[in-house]
Write an enzyme that holds these catalytic residues in place. Structure first.
Site, PDB file in Angstrom:
ATOM      1  N   SER B  88       0.736  -1.049   0.213  1.00 53.82           N
ATOM      2  CA  SER B  88      -0.048   0.068   0.029  1.00 53.82           C
ATOM      3  C   SER B  88       0.935   1.293  -0.156  1.00 53.82           C
ATOM      4  O   SER B  88       2.089   1.000   0.368  1.00 53.82           O
ATOM      5  CB  SER B  88      -0.737   0.047   1.309  1.00 53.82           C
ATOM      6  OG  SER B  88      -1.233   1.230   1.504  1.00 53.82           O
ATOM      7  N   TYR B 101      -1.828  -0.620  10.694  1.00 56.77           N
ATOM      8  CA  TYR B 101      -1.621  -1.321   9.434  1.00 56.77           C
ATOM      9  C   TYR B 101      -0.314  -0.677   8.621  1.00 56.77           C
ATOM     10  O   TYR B 101       0.418  -1.478   7.824  1.00 56.77           O
ATOM     11  CB  TYR B 101      -2.809  -0.667   8.686  1.00 56.77           C
ATOM     12  CG  TYR B 101      -3.145  -0.889   7.434  1.00 56.77           C
ATOM     13  CD1 TYR B 101      -3.421  -2.094   6.994  1.00 56.77           C
ATOM     14  CD2 TYR B 101      -2.960  -0.021   6.171  1.00 56.77           C
ATOM     15  CE1 TYR B 101      -3.617  -2.440   5.441  1.00 56.77           C
ATOM     16  CE2 TYR B 101      -2.902  -0.127   4.681  1.00 56.77           C
ATOM     17  CZ  TYR B 101      -3.344  -1.638   4.559  1.00 56.77           C
ATOM     18  OH  TYR B 101      -3.523  -1.836   3.165  1.00 56.77           O
TER      19      TYR B 101
END
Lengths: 209, 209
Positions: B88, B101
């Site tokens: 990501s 995350y």
């Protein structure tokens, strides 16, 4: 001027936490949290699928840093203090033969750069300094990789001065040795393959494989 | 042409491992390992010191990826196969309000970029493709951050095509959407503060704090 209240994590993760929770919480107040312990990442060599080394490195080199930060957060907010996190070039550029260590240092970079942004958005005046260090002549580093790379180690005394200086000045990061590492970081996203091949030339493969 | 033997990890970490070890090991052989499961990183909001969320995110979003890779490594070496890891933008640039995350995605970047370099140095022909994804219109992403950022979500179908294409072509990485993310990555080390402030403008703070 008030005394500077400082916590250095120089032990392994759990010991550092024990030391901290027993001694420092009761002393009341903290200005600097310096996170610098290391361990559990296995030997410098080919990755053999050792999950215990990956988990251990994550626990000692990442999770315990976060735990110490969480425990100190209230005091650091009260003192508008500073967190100094010791990272590595291996936390910015993937490093062969030390996958578990590199993964944990990357995790530190992710967590603390996210935290820095979040603190600013929440208008909490607490500085986060990440130290990106190259090859330093500590006993530990010399022992682990001394015969495995051709780089020259840099003096730990100068390194410590640079880290302290950046922390006190509340800089977002300090890179040491600057002129060796900064060009690599600047080029990392521009020409990753070329840069990795340059770095590979420092490895003494016959001492590793 | 032989059938392509593929494993997609679309479940949470432990389930993915169970599924894998029971079904695929006995099927004999593997060409592609696509690591894409997510979970356990807590809600999108200010970090409150929740160590369980940090540990859970590391376990599901990092350690289980590594475990699957270790389990598949022999088969992938035999087939000269490919590993595709879904990362990501939050794995390259620290992201506020999603610290756990971000830390796990950074750890993936560290582990797999180190692994890629090491495999090349050990002359093992196994490709590692890291997919750096922006905001994709999956149900999960829309639900978690839809009302918290002002960015437009990008189509998941096109995203999947780009990821598959890069994996098959054995590219080191794929960035999607390229023209939104690549400039941020290129500038990250050159002007980190400015770039973070640009990104902060996409956040809807009143829906987060």
């Amino acid at each position: 001027m008030a005394a500077i209240r400082l916590l250095l994590s120089l032990l392994t993760g759990l010991c550092a936490y024990y030391f901290y929770s027993q001694e420092t919480l009761s002393a009341g107040g903290l200005d600097y949290l310096v996170l610098n312990h290391v361990g559990g990442s296995g030997r410098f060599g080919p990755f053999q699928g050792d999950m215990a080394a990956v988990t251990s490195s994550m626990t000692v080199n990442f999770l315990s840093y976060v735990q110490l930060t969480v425990s100190a957060m209230t005091m650091l907010q009260e003192s508008q203090g500073s967190i100094i996190v010791i990272s590595s070039l291996s936390g910015r550029i993937g490093a062969p033969f030390t996958l578990s260590y590199s993964a944990a240092k990357f995790a530190l970079e992710g967590f603390y750069s996210s935290l820095r942004r979040e603190l600013r958005l929440r208008e909490i005046s607490l500085s986060v300094t990440v130290a990106v260090l190259g090859y330093i002549d500590t006993d530990n580093a010399l022992k682990i990789i001394g015969d495995k790379i051709t780089m020259q180690a840099n003096p730990k005394e100068e390194c410590a001065r640079e880290v302290v200086r950046a922390g006190v000045l509340r800089h977002r990061e300090v890179i040491y040795p600057y002129w060796s590492l900064k060009p690599l970081l600047l080029l990392k996203e521009w020409m990753p393959g070329l840069m990795e091949r340059m770095l590979d030339k420092f490895l003494i493969l016959e001492n590793i494989l």
